[in-house]
Write an enzyme that holds these catalytic residues in place. Structure first.
Site, PDB file in Angstrom:
ATOM      1  N   GLY A  72      40.006  80.313-117.952  1.00 57.43           N
ATOM      2  CA  GLY A  72      39.885  79.147-118.826  1.00 57.43           C
ATOM      3  C   GLY A  72      40.349  77.911-118.074  1.00 57.43           C
ATOM      4  N   LYS A  83      47.116  78.807-135.612  1.00 55.33           N
ATOM      5  CA  LYS A  83      47.982  78.532-134.453  1.00 55.33           C
ATOM      6  C   LYS A  83      49.442  78.412-134.906  1.00 55.33           C
ATOM      7  CE  LYS A  83      46.882  77.883-130.628  1.00 55.33           C
ATOM      8  NZ  LYS A  83      46.721  78.816-129.473  1.00 55.33           N
ATOM      9  N   ASP A  96      40.149  92.557-123.813  1.00 53.34           N
ATOM     10  CA  ASP A  96      40.163  91.588-124.913  1.00 53.34           C
ATOM     11  C   ASP A  96      41.550  91.705-125.549  1.00 53.34           C
ATOM     12  OD1 ASP A  96      39.818  90.522-127.668  1.00 53.34           O
ATOM     13  OD2 ASP A  96      37.726  90.328-127.020  1.00 53.34           O
ATOM     14  N   ILE A  97      42.197  90.569-125.800  1.00 52.26           N
ATOM     15  CA  ILE A  97      43.579  90.665-126.304  1.00 52.26           C
ATOM     16  C   ILE A  97      43.653  91.263-127.709  1.00 52.26           C
ATOM     17  CG2 ILE A  97      44.514  88.809-124.829  1.00 52.26           C
ATOM     18  CD1 ILE A  97      44.680  87.205-127.624  1.00 52.26           C
ATOM     19  N   THR A 142      49.123  73.741-130.606  1.00 57.10           N
ATOM     20  CA  THR A 142      48.254  72.567-130.704  1.00 57.10           C
ATOM     21  C   THR A 142      48.830  71.454-131.571  1.00 57.10           C
ATOM     22  OG1 THR A 142      46.111  71.901-131.620  1.00 57.10           O
ATOM     23  CG2 THR A 142      47.079  73.845-132.567  1.00 57.10           C
ATOM     24  N   ASP A 143      48.365  70.240-131.315  1.00 54.40           N
ATOM     25  CA  ASP A 143      48.680  69.086-132.176  1.00 54.40           C
ATOM     26  C   ASP A 143      48.086  69.264-133.572  1.00 54.40           C
ATOM     27  OD1 ASP A 143      46.219  68.931-130.650  1.00 54.40           O
ATOM     28  OD2 ASP A 143      45.897  66.942-131.524  1.00 54.40           O
ATOM     29  N   ALA A 176      42.868  81.821-126.780  1.00 52.38           N
ATOM     30  CA  ALA A 176      42.867  81.369-128.179  1.00 52.38           C
ATOM     31  C   ALA A 176      41.441  81.411-128.690  1.00 52.38           C
ATOM     32  CB  ALA A 176      43.386  79.934-128.277  1.00 52.38           C
ATOM     33  N   TYR A 217      42.030  76.669-138.099  1.00 50.52           N
ATOM     34  CA  TYR A 217      42.518  76.751-136.715  1.00 50.52           C
ATOM     35  C   TYR A 217      44.008  76.373-136.649  1.00 50.52           C
ATOM     36  CZ  TYR A 217      43.323  75.398-131.858  1.00 50.52           C
ATOM     37  OH  TYR A 217      43.853  75.268-130.588  1.00 50.52           O
TER      38      TYR A 217
HETATM   39  N1  LIG Z   1      41.337  72.746-125.479  1.00 47.79           N
HETATM   40  C1  LIG Z   1      42.133  71.912-126.140  1.00 47.79           C
HETATM   41  O1  LIG Z   1      41.810  70.736-126.328  1.00 47.79           O
HETATM   42  C2  LIG Z   1      43.473  72.381-126.639  1.00 47.79           C
HETATM   43  C3  LIG Z   1      44.303  71.492-127.358  1.00 47.79           C
HETATM   44  C4  LIG Z   1      45.566  71.935-127.785  1.00 47.79           C
HETATM   45  C5  LIG Z   1      45.958  73.225-127.537  1.00 47.79           C
HETATM   46  N2  LIG Z   1      45.123  74.081-126.867  1.00 47.79           N
HETATM   47  C6  LIG Z   1      45.574  75.455-126.612  1.00 47.79           C
HETATM   48  O2  LIG Z   1      45.726  75.592-125.204  1.00 47.79           O
HETATM   49  C7  LIG Z   1      45.412  76.938-124.806  1.00 47.79           C
HETATM   50  C8  LIG Z   1      44.416  76.923-123.646  1.00 47.79           C
HETATM   51  O3  LIG Z   1      43.225  76.249-124.021  1.00 47.79           O
HETATM   52  P1  LIG Z   1      42.005  76.024-123.002  1.00 47.79           P
HETATM   53  O4  LIG Z   1      41.352  74.750-123.392  1.00 47.79           O
HETATM   54  O5  LIG Z   1      42.472  76.227-121.587  1.00 47.79           O
HETATM   55  O6  LIG Z   1      41.049  77.227-123.411  1.00 47.79           O
HETATM   56  P2  LIG Z   1      39.767  77.821-122.647  1.00 47.79           P
HETATM   57  O7  LIG Z   1      39.395  77.012-121.450  1.00 47.79           O
HETATM   58  O8  LIG Z   1      38.709  78.053-123.678  1.00 47.79           O
HETATM   59  O9  LIG Z   1      40.311  79.208-122.119  1.00 47.79           O
HETATM   60  C9  LIG Z   1      40.664  80.230-122.988  1.00 47.79           C
HETATM   61  C10 LIG Z   1      40.549  81.523-122.219  1.00 47.79           C
HETATM   62  O10 LIG Z   1      40.955  82.588-123.093  1.00 47.79           O
HETATM   63  C11 LIG Z   1      39.966  83.613-123.018  1.00 47.79           C
HETATM   64  N3  LIG Z   1      39.920  84.334-124.293  1.00 47.79           N
HETATM   65  C12 LIG Z   1      39.631  83.824-125.513  1.00 47.79           C
HETATM   66  N4  LIG Z   1      39.685  84.806-126.438  1.00 47.79           N
HETATM   67  C13 LIG Z   1      40.023  85.945-125.777  1.00 47.79           C
HETATM   68  C14 LIG Z   1      40.224  87.279-126.173  1.00 47.79           C
HETATM   69  N5  LIG Z   1      40.081  87.654-127.454  1.00 47.79           N
HETATM   70  N6  LIG Z   1      40.578  88.193-125.239  1.00 47.79           N
HETATM   71  C15 LIG Z   1      40.719  87.840-123.932  1.00 47.79           C
HETATM   72  N7  LIG Z   1      40.525  86.563-123.476  1.00 47.79           N
HETATM   73  C16 LIG Z   1      40.167  85.646-124.399  1.00 47.79           C
HETATM   74  C17 LIG Z   1      38.672  82.897-122.748  1.00 47.79           C
HETATM   75  O11 LIG Z   1      37.756  83.823-122.230  1.00 47.79           O
HETATM   76  P3  LIG Z   1      36.170  83.681-122.534  1.00 47.79           P
HETATM   77  O12 LIG Z   1      35.740  82.525-121.716  1.00 47.79           O
HETATM   78  O13 LIG Z   1      35.593  84.968-122.109  1.00 47.79           O
HETATM   79  O14 LIG Z   1      36.049  83.394-124.001  1.00 47.79           O
HETATM   80  C18 LIG Z   1      39.125  81.833-121.760  1.00 47.79           C
HETATM   81  O15 LIG Z   1      39.180  82.336-120.446  1.00 47.79           O
HETATM   82  C19 LIG Z   1      44.948  77.638-126.097  1.00 47.79           C
HETATM   83  O16 LIG Z   1      46.037  78.324-126.650  1.00 47.79           O
HETATM   84  C20 LIG Z   1      44.565  76.508-127.031  1.00 47.79           C
HETATM   85  O17 LIG Z   1      44.714  76.859-128.397  1.00 47.79           O
HETATM   86  C21 LIG Z   1      43.903  73.683-126.410  1.00 47.79           C
END
Ligand SMILES: NC(=O)c1ccc[n+]([C@@H]2O[C@H](COP(=O)([O-])OP(=O)(O)OC[C@H]3O[C@@H](n4cnc5c(N)ncnc54)[C@H](OP(=O)(O)O)[C@@H]3O)[C@@H](O)[C@H]2O)c1
Length: 288
Positions: free
Chosen positions: A12, A129, A36-37, A101-102, A60, A125
């Site tokens: 990710g 969270k 898968d988690i 998250t915010d 997530a 969501y």
């Molecule tokens: N993105 C935002 O703007 C944002 C804002 C605030 C907080 N956050 C939090 O920050 C964290 C990281 O976000 P990110 O943007 O880096 O996310 P991301 O790029 O979508 O990466 C998430 C990773 O988790 C993997 N994943 C999802 N579900 C899974 C499952 N059931 N089993 C195994 N792997 C799984 C995905 O794999 P696949 O690609 O195969 O699905 C992906 O590699 C998360 O906790 C998110 O809630 C994100």
């Protein structure tokens, strides 16, 4: 710093920057293709084999609008699977590092939310969270729980199919008319900066809940404007409001986080969001 680190969601946008930043340690990078988690049996086998000292969970289910119609999936990934991971971390004696998250806040504040502010999520969501946060805080023997906002990184969000910056750039290049919301105030955060901040936190062995975003704030419209200003790309950009751009999930109008606990400890390494955006654009350019 602990030497044996396992990172979940390693391909990710945040996960891949953590893998790169922590490469001086013995890092095991797990992706969904490893397990898968939500599969507790396979998760257990993999984590017991590595027996990490730090287990970092960046996974997530964060398609915010889809969570409204798929609460079971949101709670399965963001809550129940987290409980299983926390128990595994406890079993092997690992520090559990988790991201929130915010969107746990309702956006009615007029100044940045600190770690002491009361959450009140508006969406499935955000609720899922927050439930995940409570599990981490109540069950993990040792944890670092980080709330962040508006992530973008060179890998692009896999869950969301890219990131906001790249979406804006590709729309501008194809000459599309771009309308962006000006009534949601956030802090866009570069995942490379957040990964460096996590390294500092691991090094200093802090624990508990922390806010960690880049500094300052802007509307999504102002963020889009900055992308075009810095790159010099001409875009047909105009502002809209959330009333006119309806989405299934309600999002907070103001979800700026103050890195209060990091600052109290002298550990805040997050730079202003505009500087971070410039670095990101530079990094993308140098990669071609
Ligand atoms: N993105 C935002 O703007 C944002 C804002 C605030 C907080 N956050 C939090 O920050 C964290 C990281 O976000 P990110 O943007 O880096 O996310 P991301 O790029 O979508 O990466 C998430 C990773 O988790 C993997 N994943 C999802 N579900 C899974 C499952 N059931 N089993 C195994 N792997 C799984 C995905 O794999 P696949 O690609 O195969 O699905 C992906 O590699 C998360 O906790 C998110 O809630 C994100």
């Amino acid at each position: 710093m602990a030497n044996r680190i396992a990172i979940l969601g390693a391909n990710g946008q945040l996960g891949s920057d953590l893998v790169r930043t922590l490469s001086g340690s013995d890092v095991t990078a797990f992706t969904r293709s490893d397990f898968d988690i939500t599969d507790s049996v396979r998760s257990r086998a993999a984590i017991l084999q590595v027996r990490p000292q730090v287990l970092i969970n960046t996974t997530a289910y964060h398609r915010v609008d889809d969570c409204e119609s798929q609460p079971e999936t949101a709670y399965g990934v963001n809550v129940l699977a987290v409980l299983n991971l926390v128990r595994l971390a406890n079993e092997v004696g690992a520090t559990f590092v988790h991201f929130s998250t915010d969107y746990v806040f309702d956006g009615s504040a007029t100044q940045p939310y600190t770690e002491a502010s009361a959450p009140m999520p508006l969406s499935v969501y955000g609720n899922s969270k927050l439930a995940g946060e409570y599990i981490v805080r109540s069950t993990a023997r040792r944890h670092i729980l980080i709330r962040t906002c508006g992530l973008y990184g060179v890998a692009g969000s896999r869950g969301k199919g890219g990131n906001f910056v790249e979406t804006m750039l590709s729309k501008a290049r194809s000459g599309e008319r771009i309308r962006v919301i000006s009534d949601q105030i956030v802090t866009p955060t570069y995942t490379a900066d957040l990964a460096q901040q996590v390294a500092v936190m691991l090094e200093s062995e802090v624990s508990g809940l922390f806010h960690a975003t880049n500094e300052g704030c802007c509307s999504w419209y102002q963020f889009a404007s900055a992308i075009f200003e810095i790159t010099g790309i001409q875009a047909d950009l105009s502002e809209t409001t959330s009333d006119l751009y309806k989405t299934p999930a309600i999002r907070p109008h103001y979800s700026v986080l103050e890195n209060a606990r990091l600052k109290e400890r002298g550990l805040n390494r997050m730079r202003p969001w505009r500087d971070a955006l410039s670095s990101y654009l530079q990094e993308k350019k140098s990669r071609g």
